[in-house]
Design an enzyme around this catalytic site. Structure first.
Site, PDB file in Angstrom:
ATOM      1  N   ARG A  30      -8.095  26.284 -17.798  1.00 36.42           N
ATOM      2  CA  ARG A  30      -7.396  25.058 -18.284  1.00 36.42           C
ATOM      3  C   ARG A  30      -8.135  23.833 -17.432  1.00 36.42           C
ATOM      4  O   ARG A  30      -8.133  23.968 -16.070  1.00 36.42           O
ATOM      5  CB  ARG A  30      -5.738  25.317 -18.252  1.00 36.42           C
ATOM      6  N   ASP A  31      -8.210  22.994 -18.272  1.00 37.59           N
ATOM      7  CA  ASP A  31      -8.740  21.459 -17.543  1.00 37.59           C
ATOM      8  C   ASP A  31      -7.543  21.024 -16.801  1.00 37.59           C
ATOM      9  O   ASP A  31      -6.499  20.711 -17.284  1.00 37.59           O
ATOM     10  CB  ASP A  31      -9.324  20.571 -18.544  1.00 37.59           C
ATOM     11  N   ILE A  32      -7.753  20.567 -15.360  1.00 31.97           N
ATOM     12  CA  ILE A  32      -6.404  19.857 -14.690  1.00 31.97           C
ATOM     13  C   ILE A  32      -6.447  18.377 -15.014  1.00 31.97           C
ATOM     14  O   ILE A  32      -5.497  17.616 -14.802  1.00 31.97           O
ATOM     15  CB  ILE A  32      -6.582  19.978 -13.513  1.00 31.97           C
ATOM     16  N   ASN A  87     -21.370  17.934 -21.623  1.00 25.41           N
ATOM     17  CA  ASN A  87     -22.201  16.844 -21.498  1.00 25.41           C
ATOM     18  C   ASN A  87     -23.395  17.208 -20.381  1.00 25.41           C
ATOM     19  O   ASN A  87     -23.105  18.063 -19.732  1.00 25.41           O
ATOM     20  CB  ASN A  87     -21.102  15.886 -20.510  1.00 25.41           C
ATOM     21  N   HIS A 100     -20.767  23.842 -18.437  1.00 26.51           N
ATOM     22  CA  HIS A 100     -19.439  24.242 -19.063  1.00 26.51           C
ATOM     23  C   HIS A 100     -19.129  23.440 -20.160  1.00 26.51           C
ATOM     24  O   HIS A 100     -19.714  22.499 -20.546  1.00 26.51           O
ATOM     25  CB  HIS A 100     -18.352  23.916 -17.851  1.00 26.51           C
ATOM     26  N   HIS A 102     -16.263  22.191 -23.023  1.00 24.19           N
ATOM     27  CA  HIS A 102     -15.019  21.688 -23.210  1.00 24.19           C
ATOM     28  C   HIS A 102     -14.455  22.026 -24.527  1.00 24.19           C
ATOM     29  O   HIS A 102     -15.162  21.815 -25.548  1.00 24.19           O
ATOM     30  CB  HIS A 102     -14.919  20.078 -23.112  1.00 24.19           C
TER      31      HIS A 102
END
Length: 121
Positions: A30-32, A87, A100, A102
């Site tokens: 999970r992205d913080i 990106n 990575h 998203h």
């Protein structure tokens, strides 16, 4: 693994993260700093700086990354619409130099250029 790389430390278990799943050579967390109600990151276990470094030899890990992205999107109740993005480099918006994906969803996402919701035609 690069010890100075946050994502390498997460993969090694040396840094805390909420792990959402694993597949062959990739880990989803999970992205913080979420940019949508659902925001996961699918990280390669092998350190690659970005998608720019991918070669034909990485086909299996790339397939695993998209398979895991699809799985976490479905488990995050976003299978009806989500975005997968990566990106490349700081000019491309990459904050951590480790490949990575998203996975974003959970709301109407705007157009990638304008940020505006899609218009009805």
């Amino acid at each position: 693994m690069a010890s100075d790389c946050l994502f390498c430390r997460i993969v090694a278990g040396d840094e805390d993260a909420e792990v959402l799943g694993r597949d062959d050579g990739v880990v989803a967390i999970r992205d913080i700093f979420p940019r949508a109600p659902f925001h996961a990151l699918v990280i390669t276990e092998t350190h690659l700086g970005s998608a720019h470094e991918l070669t034909d030899d990485h086909a299996d890990v790339l397939n695993a990354a998209f398979r895991l992205a699809r799985k976490v999107a479905a488990e995050g109740d976003t299978a009806d619409g989500y975005r997968i993005a990566t990106n490349v480099g700081t000019l491309g918006g990459q904050a951590i130099p480790h490949l990575h994906l998203h996975v974003l969803g959970g709301r109407q996402l705007g157009h990638i250029d304008t940020g505006e919701p899609p218009t009805e035609s």
